[in-house]
Scaffold this motif. Structure first.
Motif, PDB file in Angstrom:
ATOM      1  N   GLY A  46       0.805  -1.209   0.000  1.00  0.00           N
ATOM      2  CA  GLY A  46       0.000   0.000   0.000  1.00  0.00           C
ATOM      3  C   GLY A  46       0.839   1.260   0.000  1.00  0.00           C
ATOM      4  O   GLY A  46       1.983   1.278  -0.477  1.00  0.00           O
ATOM      5  N   ILE A  47       0.291   2.336   0.577  1.00  0.00           N
ATOM      6  CA  ILE A  47       0.957   3.632   0.601  1.00  0.00           C
ATOM      7  C   ILE A  47       2.346   3.530   1.220  1.00  0.00           C
ATOM      8  O   ILE A  47       3.307   4.155   0.756  1.00  0.00           O
ATOM      9  CB  ILE A  47       0.097   4.665   1.366  1.00  0.00           C
ATOM     10  N   MET A  48       2.463   2.741   2.268  1.00  0.00           N
ATOM     11  CA  MET A  48       3.752   2.572   2.938  1.00  0.00           C
ATOM     12  C   MET A  48       4.528   1.381   2.382  1.00  0.00           C
ATOM     13  O   MET A  48       5.741   1.458   2.167  1.00  0.00           O
ATOM     14  CB  MET A  48       3.525   2.369   4.441  1.00  0.00           C
TER      15      MET A  48
ATOM     16  N   THR B 181      10.160 -10.245  -3.542  1.00  0.00           N
ATOM     17  CA  THR B 181       8.946 -10.680  -4.227  1.00  0.00           C
ATOM     18  C   THR B 181       7.750 -10.147  -3.459  1.00  0.00           C
ATOM     19  O   THR B 181       7.630 -10.374  -2.252  1.00  0.00           O
ATOM     20  CB  THR B 181       8.865 -12.217  -4.292  1.00  0.00           C
ATOM     21  N   GLY B 182       6.883  -9.417  -4.151  1.00  0.00           N
ATOM     22  CA  GLY B 182       5.764  -8.780  -3.488  1.00  0.00           C
ATOM     23  C   GLY B 182       4.432  -9.404  -3.830  1.00  0.00           C
ATOM     24  O   GLY B 182       4.216  -9.888  -4.944  1.00  0.00           O
TER      25      GLY B 182
ATOM     26  N   ALA C  63       1.755  -5.109  -7.054  1.00  0.00           N
ATOM     27  CA  ALA C  63       2.884  -6.033  -7.204  1.00  0.00           C
ATOM     28  C   ALA C  63       3.577  -5.819  -8.546  1.00  0.00           C
ATOM     29  O   ALA C  63       4.809  -5.918  -8.649  1.00  0.00           O
ATOM     30  CB  ALA C  63       2.410  -7.473  -7.067  1.00  0.00           C
ATOM     31  N   GLU C  64       2.812  -5.495  -9.570  1.00  0.00           N
ATOM     32  CA  GLU C  64       3.404  -5.219 -10.883  1.00  0.00           C
ATOM     33  C   GLU C  64       4.278  -3.966 -10.831  1.00  0.00           C
ATOM     34  O   GLU C  64       5.314  -3.894 -11.502  1.00  0.00           O
ATOM     35  CB  GLU C  64       2.305  -5.066 -11.942  1.00  0.00           C
TER      36      GLU C  64
ATOM     37  N   ALA D  11       4.186 -11.672  -7.161  1.00  0.00           N
ATOM     38  CA  ALA D  11       3.607 -12.985  -6.879  1.00  0.00           C
ATOM     39  C   ALA D  11       2.094 -12.891  -6.956  1.00  0.00           C
ATOM     40  O   ALA D  11       1.508 -11.852  -6.664  1.00  0.00           O
ATOM     41  CB  ALA D  11       4.027 -13.468  -5.497  1.00  0.00           C
ATOM     42  N   SER D  12       1.457 -13.986  -7.335  1.00  0.00           N
ATOM     43  CA  SER D  12       0.007 -14.002  -7.451  1.00  0.00           C
ATOM     44  C   SER D  12      -0.678 -14.580  -6.219  1.00  0.00           C
ATOM     45  O   SER D  12      -1.896 -14.642  -6.153  1.00  0.00           O
ATOM     46  CB  SER D  12      -0.410 -14.818  -8.687  1.00  0.00           C
TER      47      SER D  12
END
Length: 297
Positions: A11-13, A29-30, A38-39, A49-50
């Protein structure tokens, strides 16, 4: 050293923090419920990651940065959550701001699952996250804390172990109490200055150089003068945090009359539909209470 990191909650942070970890040389990896976040991390050199399972696969450090206690519990404890898929021996750092008792309970379950838990809420707002200059208050074991110093240094400048599990969240609750009180008093000061027709920009400049100076004044004063409350930290989140403060204080038998008052003011701002404003938007309810609506005399 490069560490393989899973970062859950962009998010914002969270997103700028994850980007800073990439810039520090870590493999990040997010995962985020909104996949476009995440993109955006992937475009900055990380990976997308999905699912939580995909994000934590092989991760040495797992970071969570989600809004509230139930979100942490879900991410960690659900059937498809972190504990079901994390590698034993990984360190779990929770940068979320949640109830201290929940932090203790989930940390215990994480340790039973073979993880090394650290509750590590942050302060500094969106700009602090972007600049990699956050203050991080950490609860957990000394050896676990020392082992991930390079990760903490990728997102923060003031990094302190404040005690065992849950202590980081307790200190963050105190932080949010102080910040909320400062915002409320700064708003009242601005309205007071405007009522007397003072050059408010000059007034805040000189106040900032004296004992009244603070980071709250530096970062939020101009927003109040401009009536510009684009969110860096949303009022609805500070409302949640003040609930943590008042509840924890009641359980400990601590009397916090000033915090209780500002908590009610924040609650009223949220209830009238302004929870998406920056927390400096507390100014709006105080302005309305005084019937000034931006006027000066």
């Amino acid at each position: 050293m490069s560490t393989k990191i899973a970062f859950i909650g962009l998010g914002i942070m969270g997103l700028p923090m994850a980007k800073n970890l990439v810039s520090a040389g870590h493999q990040v990896t997010g995962y985020n419920r909104s996949p476009e976040k995440a993109e955006r991390l992937a475009l900055a050199g990380g990976a997308a990651a999905s699912s939580v399972a995909e994000a934590v696969r092989g991760a040495e450090v797992i970071i969570t940065m989600v809004p509230d206690s139930p979100d942490v519990e879900a991410v960690m404890l659900d059937e498809d959550g972190v504990l079901a898929h994390a590698e034993p021996g990984a360190t779990w750092i929770d940068h979320s701001t949640i109830r201290p008792d929940v932090a203790v309970q989930v940390a215990q379950k994480a340790r039973e699952a073979g993880l090394k838990p650290l509750d590590a809420p942050v302060s500094g707002g969106e700009q602090g996250a972007i600049d990699g200059a956050l203050s991080i208050m950490v609860g957990g074991e000394q050896t676990d804390f020392e082992a991930v110093q390079d990760v903490f240094e990728g997102v923060g400048k003031t990094i302190v172990l404040v005690g065992p599990a849950g202590s980081g969240q307790t200190v963050k609750a105190a932080n949010q109490l102080i910040v909320a009180g400062n915002i409320g008093l700064l708003a009242e000061a601005v309205l007071f200055l405007e009522a007397y027709g003072v050059d408010t920009g000059s007034a805040l400049q000189v106040l900032g150089g004296g004992l009244a100076g603070s980071k709250v004044l530096d970062q939020k004063g101009q927003k109040m003068l401009d009536r510009s409350f684009d969110p860096g930290f949303r009022l609805e989140l500070h409302h949640k945090d003040m609930g943590i403060v008042t509840s924890a204080a009641r359980e400990a038998g601590v009397v916090i009359p000033l915090a209780s008052t500002v908590a009610q003011l924040i609650a009223s701002t949220v209830q009238r539909g302004d929870g998406g404003l920056d927390h400096s938007g507390l100014f709006t309810v105080l302005e309305d209470l005084g019937g000034r609506n931006g006027t000066t005399s």
